[in-house]
Design an enzyme around this catalytic site. Sequence first.
Site, PDB file in Angstrom:
ATOM      1  N   GLU A 177       0.734  -1.233  -0.042  1.00  0.00           N
ATOM      2  CA  GLU A 177      -0.106   0.019   0.152  1.00  0.00           C
ATOM      3  C   GLU A 177       0.714   1.313  -0.103  1.00  0.00           C
ATOM      4  OE1 GLU A 177      -3.934   0.253   0.223  1.00  0.00           O
ATOM      5  OE2 GLU A 177      -3.328  -1.863  -0.653  1.00  0.00           O
ATOM      6  N   HIS A 250      -4.731   1.968   7.277  1.00  0.00           N
ATOM      7  CA  HIS A 250      -3.106   2.062   6.772  1.00  0.00           C
ATOM      8  C   HIS A 250      -2.714   2.678   8.286  1.00  0.00           C
ATOM      9  CE1 HIS A 250      -4.295   2.854   2.460  1.00  0.00           C
ATOM     10  NE2 HIS A 250      -3.890   1.737   2.648  1.00  0.00           N
ATOM     11  N   CYS A 372      -2.575  11.656   3.770  1.00  0.00           N
ATOM     12  CA  CYS A 372      -2.970  10.811   2.336  1.00  0.00           C
ATOM     13  C   CYS A 372      -2.641  11.197   1.073  1.00  0.00           C
ATOM     14  CB  CYS A 372      -4.448  10.269   2.471  1.00  0.00           C
ATOM     15  SG  CYS A 372      -4.956   9.252   3.814  1.00  0.00           S
TER      16      CYS A 372
END
Length: 451
Positions: A177, A250, A372
Amino acid sequence: MTETMTREMNFDGLVGPTHNYAGLSRGNIASATHKGRVSNPRAAALQGLTKMERLIDLGLPQGVIPPQDGPRVGFLRSLGFTGTDADIVQMAGSANPALLANVSSASSMWTANAATVSPGADTSDGRVHFTPANLISMPHRAMEHGLTQRILTRIFKDETYFAVHDALPMNPMLGDEGAANHNRLCKRHGDAGLEVFVYGRAALSPQADDPQFPARQTLESCHALASRHGLSRGHFLRQNPKAIDAGAFHNDVVCVVNEDTMLYHALAFETPDAMEAAVTKACEPLGFAPRFARADMPIEDAIAAYVFNSQLITLPSQNSGDGGMAMILPIEAQETPTAKAYVDRLISDGVIKAAHYLDLRQSMSNGGGPACLRLRVAMGTDALAAVHPGVVMTKAKIAALRAVITTHYRDRLTLDDMGDPQFLTDVRGALDAITHALDLPALYDFQKDVA
């Protein structure tokens, strides 16, 4: 290769014209909560540009990553849809709206998932290494890595300073990721550091307490990335399954690191005291001791406020006397009492000098905060000069992109709108204008077809 000065440059993902709320990401509380809501792509992109401008104002180098191409007509063709591009989008919207939503996702805006980045101070050949994330855990994101690699190769094309790899193989064992599960501790950005990889599960050795929500990053992918980037120092930590099941899909939802400082939630890792001791010991050969600031607020508050999904940045010395750090936070952190109290304590304790709260509500409603939206790249002076100049943000470039967004982006988008052939025309007009503004010609397949 030796360079006189290293700075960290943030590359923010430009929010794309298909920004929507399809609720595609299982385990992402905000995404699920806002599923089906009407989105505002124009406001989302303008909010992101305002954040980039704030970092420029603070004296930090800032770059931008263009959006992915959506709807992904080529993918739909590979599934058997035929006709013109407009026909295919319309047919997909009628036959399978969920499929069209997946190929129209604008989630590439969260550039922390674009790639894992290792600066030259850590790598065996002294170059900055990039590995695009395969994002195999989510169907809508697993389509991104090919274009991500193309974009990174165009921006970081000088192989003297940069190495852009292929994504890891598309195998469930190697779920990756990107930087959202990767931290780096160092004395200063230009010094050798300890790269900290955070995983949710070991694919080859499942554990009884593995989370119910998808644990997207695997231990096996972390080891592969460290090896591929030629790292002499890597540290591997397991994220607390309780944090994942609470909505921290995450690690950057519950932890943020900058230079020698780690801010994290008490539930980010299973045994915080042991984690701190192990990380401190691993940093000893590098000549510094990391400092930690743990928060015990309810995990629900941390996830709703995204206080740890902030940007923790090093200020240039001219802005604050002796430098120091600041936080770029979503306004939700200011509105959540426990999160605001934590940030105030960081300031009073001298951990940070300032907190900047910004309106990123369009992104936050899909589960993406300030961290992000950006990919961090530490580079020396010569490497910085080798970055494709078209993506380096200035006040003039910000103004140019604002004009593109105001002209081409819709201020209202529903899931039904995405099956409209006119929407495809509007999206491609926006992407074409963006690539002209960034001097990235023929970036997208539809541009090559026209050429």
